[in-house]
Design a protein around this motif. Structure first.
Motif, mmCIF file in Angstrom:
data_model
loop_
_atom_site.group_PDB
_atom_site.id
_atom_site.type_symbol
_atom_site.label_atom_id
_atom_site.label_comp_id
_atom_site.label_asym_id
_atom_site.label_seq_id
_atom_site.Cartn_x
_atom_site.Cartn_y
_atom_site.Cartn_z
ATOM 1 N N ALA A 88 24.431 41.654 13.351
ATOM 2 C CA ALA A 88 23.655 41.838 14.579
ATOM 3 C C ALA A 88 24.348 41.203 15.779
ATOM 4 O O ALA A 88 24.377 41.790 16.873
ATOM 5 C CB ALA A 88 22.253 41.262 14.408
ATOM 6 N N THR A 89 24.922 40.017 15.576
ATOM 7 C CA THR A 89 25.600 39.344 16.682
ATOM 8 C C THR A 89 27.021 39.877 16.860
ATOM 9 O O THR A 89 27.449 40.179 17.973
ATOM 10 C CB THR A 89 25.624 37.824 16.448
ATOM 11 O OG1 THR A 89 24.270 37.343 16.375
ATOM 12 C CG2 THR A 89 26.342 37.115 17.588
ATOM 13 N N ASP A 134 22.130 42.314 19.145
ATOM 14 C CA ASP A 134 21.077 41.408 19.589
ATOM 15 C C ASP A 134 21.352 40.824 20.966
ATOM 16 O O ASP A 134 20.564 40.024 21.477
ATOM 17 C CB ASP A 134 20.846 40.287 18.568
ATOM 18 C CG ASP A 134 22.082 39.393 18.370
ATOM 19 O OD1 ASP A 134 23.087 39.593 19.074
ATOM 20 O OD2 ASP A 134 22.023 38.512 17.495
ATOM 21 N N HIS A 135 22.464 41.204 21.575
ATOM 22 C CA HIS A 135 22.760 40.741 22.930
ATOM 23 C C HIS A 135 23.766 41.677 23.598
ATOM 24 O O HIS A 135 24.510 42.387 22.932
ATOM 25 C CB HIS A 135 23.293 39.314 22.919
ATOM 26 C CG HIS A 135 24.700 39.183 22.404
ATOM 27 N ND1 HIS A 135 25.017 39.259 21.055
ATOM 28 C CD2 HIS A 135 25.891 38.990 23.055
ATOM 29 C CE1 HIS A 135 26.323 39.107 20.907
ATOM 30 N NE2 HIS A 135 26.872 38.945 22.101
ATOM 31 N N TYR A 157 25.456 47.270 21.484
ATOM 32 C CA TYR A 157 25.040 48.208 20.445
ATOM 33 C C TYR A 157 26.236 48.913 19.788
ATOM 34 O O TYR A 157 26.265 50.131 19.637
ATOM 35 C CB TYR A 157 24.060 49.235 21.011
ATOM 36 C CG TYR A 157 23.086 49.754 19.970
ATOM 37 C CD1 TYR A 157 21.946 49.038 19.648
ATOM 38 C CD2 TYR A 157 23.315 50.959 19.305
ATOM 39 C CE1 TYR A 157 21.053 49.503 18.694
ATOM 40 C CE2 TYR A 157 22.429 51.429 18.336
ATOM 41 C CZ TYR A 157 21.302 50.700 18.040
ATOM 42 O OH TYR A 157 20.423 51.159 17.083
ATOM 43 N N ALA A 197 16.026 40.382 19.530
ATOM 44 C CA ALA A 197 15.958 40.869 18.150
ATOM 45 C C ALA A 197 17.148 41.783 17.898
ATOM 46 O O ALA A 197 17.888 42.135 18.822
ATOM 47 C CB ALA A 197 14.650 41.617 17.889
ATOM 48 N N ASP A 198 17.325 42.157 16.640
ATOM 49 C CA ASP A 198 18.323 43.169 16.283
ATOM 50 C C ASP A 198 17.804 44.520 16.757
ATOM 51 O O ASP A 198 16.810 45.030 16.236
ATOM 52 C CB ASP A 198 18.533 43.161 14.765
ATOM 53 C CG ASP A 198 19.647 44.095 14.313
ATOM 54 O OD1 ASP A 198 19.998 45.025 15.066
ATOM 55 O OD2 ASP A 198 20.146 43.922 13.186
ATOM 56 N N ALA A 199 18.465 45.095 17.745
ATOM 57 C CA ALA A 199 17.973 46.328 18.365
ATOM 58 C C ALA A 199 17.986 47.513 17.419
ATOM 59 O O ALA A 199 17.326 48.532 17.683
ATOM 60 C CB ALA A 199 18.788 46.652 19.615
ATOM 61 N N ALA A 247 13.763 45.889 21.869
ATOM 62 C CA ALA A 247 15.044 45.232 22.098
ATOM 63 C C ALA A 247 16.099 46.246 22.522
ATOM 64 O O ALA A 247 16.934 45.972 23.387
ATOM 65 C CB ALA A 247 15.484 44.490 20.841
ATOM 66 N N ARG A 248 16.065 47.439 21.921
ATOM 67 C CA ARG A 248 17.012 48.482 22.297
ATOM 68 C C ARG A 248 16.803 48.893 23.750
ATOM 69 O O ARG A 248 17.760 49.080 24.512
ATOM 70 C CB ARG A 248 16.859 49.689 21.376
ATOM 71 C CG ARG A 248 17.794 50.855 21.735
ATOM 72 C CD ARG A 248 19.262 50.476 21.527
ATOM 73 N NE ARG A 248 20.166 51.420 22.148
ATOM 74 C CZ ARG A 248 20.577 52.561 21.608
ATOM 75 N NH1 ARG A 248 20.142 52.913 20.409
ATOM 76 N NH2 ARG A 248 21.407 53.344 22.238
ATOM 77 N N MET A 261 20.592 37.964 25.893
ATOM 78 C CA MET A 261 19.906 38.182 24.630
ATOM 79 C C MET A 261 18.738 39.160 24.813
ATOM 80 O O MET A 261 18.056 39.156 25.848
ATOM 81 C CB MET A 261 19.401 36.868 24.058
ATOM 82 C CG MET A 261 20.466 35.767 23.980
ATOM 83 S SD MET A 261 21.981 36.276 23.136
ATOM 84 C CE MET A 261 21.341 36.505 21.456
ATOM 85 N N SER A 306 14.446 47.121 16.314
ATOM 86 C CA SER A 306 13.436 46.815 17.324
ATOM 87 C C SER A 306 13.609 47.711 18.541
ATOM 88 O O SER A 306 14.489 47.466 19.380
ATOM 89 C CB SER A 306 13.547 45.345 17.750
ATOM 90 O OG SER A 306 12.714 45.069 18.873
#
Length: 381
Positions: free
Chosen positions: A368-369, A374-375, A342, A308-310, A316-317, A305, A313
């Motif tokens: 996102a998932t 997000d991961h 991504y 966050a939604d990259a 997160a990216r 993880m 963010s």
């Protein structure tokens, strides 16, 4: 340095040329405060792989801008993008233009610059970009930056062969021919933030040579911003095909991340990942009842993880890119079979990234998932 008088003059110049900018100028003049900015000239940078700035996040990004300046930047960004959209250019062309204007003028239509440079892109009348009045028209300036069959004479973006295959900063430099060719890269995150605020679709596909006179380079395809050409993170590295024999293993080892069991190969990967990547949030074994084809219940996959939604963010990216790149570059020693991150999937068999199809439609790639924003998913042989 820019002060409020400079911005006032700039806004006044534009207000007679564009209704859209009149609205921006009217809003911007209310409560305009003096501020100090980094000068748009004399900014150098160490050239790195793909011309991305070193070690972002850090001191390579623009200072955070709010208030009147950002309002004007958003307004000018919309004008630049409207020109690109009218041309049929892809979102990547808009991003290159925004990064260029941020470096040259802080995305302001200023009426001064180095020697006779003017406007958003600091174009010079003396070298053929147009008259002073033309260059100070933001629509004309954007058209000139993008180039094509119409005057002026200096080549614009669409006149540069194979520009879509270049990094953003290389494409900008091909047009600007600056003494500081790597400086444009430092503005990528700010350009994307402004684009998001302006409602600009940087993923928009299009003809990268729209408006060009003469033949176009063969093999070029239109497209938006590629996730493989991105300095927000470290950019994704494709690596190369991984050859080797990886015997089938059963899930015989206790999973240190859950209550399940994983293969010895996965257990070794987890141990090495934890040793070489800081602060991991990871789960491996999972029943995954909704997807019986998954590697998770077989003990051959882990999800890492990023918090966050990259897409929204940058940290997160950056974290996801680091994990994905490490997984790809060490695949030959660890037995990684594929990586999903991504909206892309990397395969050890091909050594290439391609668009992720949601497991044949099982997952919603816009989520996102489901799209793995997000991961990072890592599967092993």
């Amino acid at each position: 340095m820019f002060d409020e008088r400079d911005l006032g003059r700039a806004v006044g110049l534009v207000a007679t040329r564009s209704f859209a900018v009149k609205l921006a100028a009217a809003g911007a003049m209310v409560g305009l405060l003096a501020f100090t900015m980094m000068a748009p000239f004399g900014v150098g940078g160490e050239k790195t792989v793909a011309s991305c700035p070193p070690a972002w996040p850090g001191n390579v990004d623009d200072p955070q801008i709010n208030g009147s300046l950002r309002t004007q930047q958003v307004a000018f960004a919309k004008i630049i993008d409207q020109v690109a959209v009218a041309r049929g250019l892809p979102g990547k062309a808009t991003l290159v233009a925004l990064m260029t204007a941020l470096q040259e003028s802080q995305l302001q239509n200023i009426n001064y610059g180095d020697r006779d440079s003017l406007g958003l892109f600091q174009q010079r009348p003396s070298v053929g970009w147009g008259s002073r009045e033309q260059i100070l028209d933001p629509i004309y300036a954007a058209e000139a930056f993008f180039g094509g069959a119409k005057p002026p004479e200096p080549p614009g973006l669409v006149d540069i062969d194979n520009w879509p295959s270049m990094s953003y900063t290389e494409a900008a430099q091909a047009v600007q021919v600056s003494a500081f060719p790597d400086a444009y890269a430092r503005h990528e995150r700010t350009a994307k933030a402004i684009a998001e605020q302006a409602g600009i679709d940087l993923m928009r596909a299009g003809d990268p040579y729209a408006g060009r006179s003469g033949a176009k380079p063969s093999g070029e395809t239109g497209g938006g911003v590629s996730t493989l050409d991105d300095c927000d993170g470290q950019s994704l590295h494709a690596g190369k095909p991984v050859n080797g024999v990886w015997p089938v293993q059963s899930a015989t080892v206790d999973d240190p991340t859950t209550s399940g069991r994983i293969t010895p190969r996965t257990a070794l990967w987890v141990k090495r990942a934890r040793a070489e990547l800081p602060n991991l949030s990871m789960t491996c074994w999972d029943a995954h009842l909704w997807n019986p084809r998954s590697d998770h219940p077989r003990g051959r996959a882990c999800d890492l993880m990023v918090g966050a939604d990259a897409r929204r963010s940058p940290p997160a990216r950056t974290a996801g890119d680091r994990i994905a790149n490490w997984s790809v570059t060490t695949a030959g020693q660890t037995g990684v079979k594929y990586v999903i991150w991504y909206g892309q999937i990397w395969s050890a068999r091909t050594g290439k990234w391609k668009a992720y199809d949601g497991g044949g439609g099982l997952y919603d790639t816009a989520d996102a998932t489901g799209g793995h924003f997000d991961h990072v998913h890592v599967s092993l042989y």
